[in-house]
Design a protein around this motif. Structure first.
Motif, mmCIF file in Angstrom:
data_model
loop_
_atom_site.group_PDB
_atom_site.id
_atom_site.type_symbol
_atom_site.label_atom_id
_atom_site.label_comp_id
_atom_site.label_asym_id
_atom_site.label_seq_id
_atom_site.Cartn_x
_atom_site.Cartn_y
_atom_site.Cartn_z
ATOM 1 N N MET A 1 9.036 13.784 13.689
ATOM 2 C CA MET A 1 7.585 13.594 13.725
ATOM 3 C C MET A 1 7.222 12.164 13.316
ATOM 4 S SD MET A 1 4.790 15.872 11.696
ATOM 5 C CE MET A 1 4.103 14.723 10.523
ATOM 6 N N GLN A 2 6.486 11.481 14.180
ATOM 7 C CA GLN A 2 6.139 10.082 13.881
ATOM 8 C C GLN A 2 5.105 9.997 12.765
ATOM 9 O OE1 GLN A 2 3.884 7.740 16.724
ATOM 10 N NE2 GLN A 2 5.268 6.027 16.458
ATOM 11 N N ARG A 3 5.365 9.104 11.804
ATOM 12 C CA ARG A 3 4.435 8.884 10.697
ATOM 13 C C ARG A 3 3.531 7.694 11.016
ATOM 14 N NH1 ARG A 3 5.296 13.576 8.279
ATOM 15 N NH2 ARG A 3 7.418 13.899 7.581
ATOM 16 N N LYS A 4 2.271 7.791 10.614
ATOM 17 C CA LYS A 4 1.325 6.686 10.840
ATOM 18 C C LYS A 4 0.849 6.156 9.495
ATOM 19 C CE LYS A 4 -0.723 7.148 15.089
ATOM 20 N NZ LYS A 4 -1.918 7.357 15.865
ATOM 21 N N VAL A 5 1.027 4.849 9.295
ATOM 22 C CA VAL A 5 0.707 4.237 8.007
ATOM 23 C C VAL A 5 -0.219 3.041 8.214
ATOM 24 C CG1 VAL A 5 1.665 3.110 5.940
ATOM 25 C CG2 VAL A 5 2.989 4.900 7.104
ATOM 26 N N ILE A 6 -1.308 2.989 7.437
ATOM 27 C CA ILE A 6 -2.152 1.786 7.404
ATOM 28 C C ILE A 6 -1.824 1.035 6.116
ATOM 29 C CG2 ILE A 6 -4.510 0.947 6.984
ATOM 30 C CD1 ILE A 6 -5.525 2.930 9.039
ATOM 31 N N ILE A 7 -1.609 -0.276 6.231
ATOM 32 C CA ILE A 7 -1.426 -1.126 5.056
ATOM 33 C C ILE A 7 -2.625 -2.067 4.998
ATOM 34 C CG2 ILE A 7 0.039 -2.826 3.885
ATOM 35 C CD1 ILE A 7 2.452 -1.604 5.284
ATOM 36 N N ALA A 8 -3.405 -1.981 3.923
ATOM 37 C CA ALA A 8 -4.659 -2.723 3.844
ATOM 38 C C ALA A 8 -4.635 -3.735 2.711
ATOM 39 C CB ALA A 8 -5.821 -1.752 3.633
ATOM 40 N N GLY A 9 -5.172 -4.934 2.992
ATOM 41 C CA GLY A 9 -5.268 -5.960 1.945
ATOM 42 C C GLY A 9 -4.895 -7.319 2.485
ATOM 43 N N GLY A 10 -4.858 -8.289 1.597
ATOM 44 C CA GLY A 10 -4.508 -9.648 2.014
ATOM 45 C C GLY A 10 -5.394 -10.656 1.334
ATOM 46 N N GLY A 11 -5.618 -11.779 2.018
ATOM 47 C CA GLY A 11 -6.436 -12.852 1.449
ATOM 48 C C GLY A 11 -5.596 -14.035 1.025
ATOM 49 N N THR A 12 -4.416 -13.761 0.455
ATOM 50 C CA THR A 12 -3.501 -14.843 0.045
ATOM 51 C C THR A 12 -2.074 -14.436 0.385
ATOM 52 O OG1 THR A 12 -3.065 -13.904 -2.135
ATOM 53 C CG2 THR A 12 -4.958 -15.397 -1.968
ATOM 54 N N GLY A 13 -1.165 -15.409 0.364
ATOM 55 C CA GLY A 13 0.253 -15.125 0.577
ATOM 56 C C GLY A 13 0.782 -14.113 -0.421
ATOM 57 N N GLY A 14 0.196 -14.146 -1.627
ATOM 58 C CA GLY A 14 0.622 -13.232 -2.683
ATOM 59 C C GLY A 14 0.397 -11.767 -2.353
ATOM 60 N N HIS A 15 -0.572 -11.481 -1.471
ATOM 61 C CA HIS A 15 -0.774 -10.103 -1.033
ATOM 62 C C HIS A 15 -0.071 -9.823 0.288
ATOM 63 C CE1 HIS A 15 -4.595 -10.238 -3.619
ATOM 64 N NE2 HIS A 15 -3.795 -9.361 -4.169
ATOM 65 N N ILE A 16 -0.018 -10.814 1.168
ATOM 66 C CA ILE A 16 0.487 -10.570 2.527
ATOM 67 C C ILE A 16 2.003 -10.388 2.558
ATOM 68 C CG2 ILE A 16 0.643 -11.506 4.872
ATOM 69 C CD1 ILE A 16 -1.893 -13.245 3.927
ATOM 70 N N PHE A 17 2.742 -11.277 1.887
ATOM 71 C CA PHE A 17 4.203 -11.196 1.975
ATOM 72 C C PHE A 17 4.759 -9.890 1.394
ATOM 73 C CE2 PHE A 17 3.648 -15.954 2.175
ATOM 74 C CZ PHE A 17 3.910 -16.039 3.538
ATOM 75 N N PRO A 18 4.238 -9.407 0.248
ATOM 76 C CA PRO A 18 4.705 -8.097 -0.224
ATOM 77 C C PRO A 18 4.349 -6.973 0.755
ATOM 78 C CG PRO A 18 3.635 -9.281 -2.007
ATOM 79 C CD PRO A 18 3.385 -10.068 -0.757
ATOM 80 N N ALA A 19 3.166 -7.067 1.369
ATOM 81 C CA ALA A 19 2.756 -6.034 2.330
ATOM 82 C C ALA A 19 3.708 -5.988 3.520
ATOM 83 C CB ALA A 19 1.331 -6.322 2.813
ATOM 84 N N ILE A 20 4.095 -7.152 4.019
ATOM 85 C CA ILE A 20 5.040 -7.209 5.142
ATOM 86 C C ILE A 20 6.406 -6.681 4.708
ATOM 87 C CG2 ILE A 20 6.298 -8.788 6.692
ATOM 88 C CD1 ILE A 20 3.683 -10.513 6.755
ATOM 89 N N ALA A 21 6.807 -6.991 3.463
ATOM 90 C CA ALA A 21 8.092 -6.483 2.944
ATOM 91 C C ALA A 21 8.092 -4.953 2.905
ATOM 92 C CB ALA A 21 8.364 -7.054 1.552
ATOM 93 N N ILE A 22 6.956 -4.348 2.511
ATOM 94 C CA ILE A 22 6.860 -2.877 2.480
ATOM 95 C C ILE A 22 6.949 -2.324 3.910
ATOM 96 C CG2 ILE A 22 5.357 -0.903 1.945
ATOM 97 C CD1 ILE A 22 4.161 -2.678 -0.357
ATOM 98 N N ALA A 23 6.248 -2.973 4.851
ATOM 99 C CA ALA A 23 6.280 -2.525 6.258
ATOM 100 C C ALA A 23 7.708 -2.577 6.809
ATOM 101 C CB ALA A 23 5.351 -3.398 7.101
ATOM 102 N N ASN A 24 8.404 -3.675 6.538
ATOM 103 C CA ASN A 24 9.787 -3.812 7.024
ATOM 104 C C ASN A 24 10.688 -2.729 6.435
ATOM 105 O OD1 ASN A 24 9.033 -6.049 8.482
ATOM 106 N ND2 ASN A 24 9.785 -7.534 6.991
ATOM 107 N N ALA A 25 10.466 -2.398 5.152
ATOM 108 C CA ALA A 25 11.270 -1.360 4.496
ATOM 109 C C ALA A 25 10.981 0.020 5.103
ATOM 110 C CB ALA A 25 10.996 -1.358 2.995
ATOM 111 N N LEU A 26 9.698 0.283 5.412
ATOM 112 C CA LEU A 26 9.342 1.554 6.068
ATOM 113 C C LEU A 26 10.081 1.690 7.399
ATOM 114 C CD1 LEU A 26 5.486 1.613 5.400
ATOM 115 C CD2 LEU A 26 7.090 3.377 4.645
#
Length: 364
Positions: A1-26
């Protein structure tokens, strides 16, 4: 079953790079996971997220302007508009879970998800939780944190100590010190300082270094200096007479090289910078940005200073203190080793995978 995930946030590199790291891990754990990012229109996530291969939608949202109160006149209208937009995104995408990483866009998305009984997870990066996360934390399923003592902001039974996610090119870097120094055109036999003030540079660090350039060269020390765009030309001109010892960049893409080349790092105390410094195990002098919300950078830095895992100089004391602190540290091998050992013990190189498992655990 396909899972659907929204990742919300950003504004600075400090928020974006961790968010991308979580997406890559998923994606690593469950390759067919469908991921949608939601950021703030016009901010750097609108460029960085597609570069990482993920779709993103932008909300018309801004933060509260502390320096010019009149700029907040349209804020209630923008919040209302972004809440409506967020509602539309949820109806269209139908996520199983919404993850908030902090930054402007996480509030409207998580608020609407919680209203619609969609499970939410907060990734709180700092040692001092922001106002919006404290509000959202009441209804979040889980809250992933990087510092101890976070139960003063959030319900203790929801807290999971995961650390902050760090980009793969830093956690898995195989570059040697020799390669790194060669990349910057520097000598293998000299001590090297790496000064960095976040993606936009740090005014106080830059202005504190300017009068030290001649001494750095005279002492036969090397400097890798990320200035940010606004200060780049000034720094480049000032460093020109010492080109063999001082290398100036407006932005460094290969951070793993810069860290590896350094004997000592001078840095702001944002959550991402600290997470990276713990993983690369470097003696660091923190200069916290004093105007960050709730002065969280000072709180982040003190968390390490109290564990003898870093040194600190106040932003308004950089000009008078930086030279003494840096040069004394470079001469004190025992202190450098102590700082290295203690900061290394706080590193969480697999935080991205731990958080990704928590996200998938919510919807299992």
């Amino acid at each position: 079953m396909q899972r659907k995930v929204i990742i919300a946030g950003g504004g600075t590199g400090g928020h974006i790079f961790p968010a991308i790291a979580i997406a890559n891990a998923l994606k690593k754990i469950q390759p067919d996971t469908d991921i949608l990012f939601v950021g703030a229109a016009g901010k750097m996530e609108m460029e960085k997220v597609p570069q990482a291969g993920y779709p993103i939608e932008g909300l018309e949202i801004v933060g509260f302007n502390r320096s010019n109160i009149f700029k907040n006149i349209l804020l209630p209208w923008k919040i209302w508009k972004s809440l409506r937009h967020a509602k539309g995104i949820l109806q269209r995408f139908q996520p199983d879970v919404v993850v908030g990483v902090g930054g402007y866009a996480s509030f409207p998305m998580l608020r609407q998800a919680q209203k619609n009984d969609i499970p939410t997870l907060i990734q709180e990066q700092n040692s001092f939780a922001g106002k919006t996360n404290k509000i959202l934390g009441k209804k979040a399923r889980k809250i992933c944190v990087a510092y101890d003592g976070m139960d003063k902001f959030f319900p203790a039974d929801k807290l999971i100590a995961t650390g902050n996610p760090v980009r793969n090119n830093i956690t898995q870097s195989a570059v040697t010190r020799e390669d790194a120094l060669q990349h910057f055109g520097l000598s293998n036999s000299k001590q090297t300082i790496f000064a960095v003030g976040g993606s936009l540079g740090a005014k106080s660090i830059n202005e504190g270094l300017l009068p030290l350039l001649e001494t750095i060269a005279e002492k036969d020390i090397q400097l890798i200096w990320q200035t940010g765009k606004p200060f780049f030309e000034t720094a480049k001109a000032a460093a020109a007479p010492y080109a063999s010892h001082i290398k100036v960049y407006d932005f460094i893409n290969v951070m793993d090289f810069a860290y590896k080349a350094a004997d000592v790092v001078v840095s702001r105390a944002g959550a991402l910078a600290i997470a990276e410094l713990c993983v690369v195990k470097k003696p660091v002098i923190f200069v916290p940005y004093p105007f960050a919300a709730e002065d969280h950078q000072t709180s982040n830095a003190m968390n390490l200073v109290n564990k003898k895992a870093g040194l600190i100089i106040r932003d308004d004391e950089v000009k008078s203190q930086l030279g003494n602190v840096v040069f004394n540290l470079l001469q004190n091998r025992a202190l450098m080793e102590q700082l290295e050992t203690n900061i290394g013990q706080l590193g969480r190189p697999n935080a991205d995978m731990v958080i990704a498992k928590e996200v998938l655990g919510i919807i299992a």
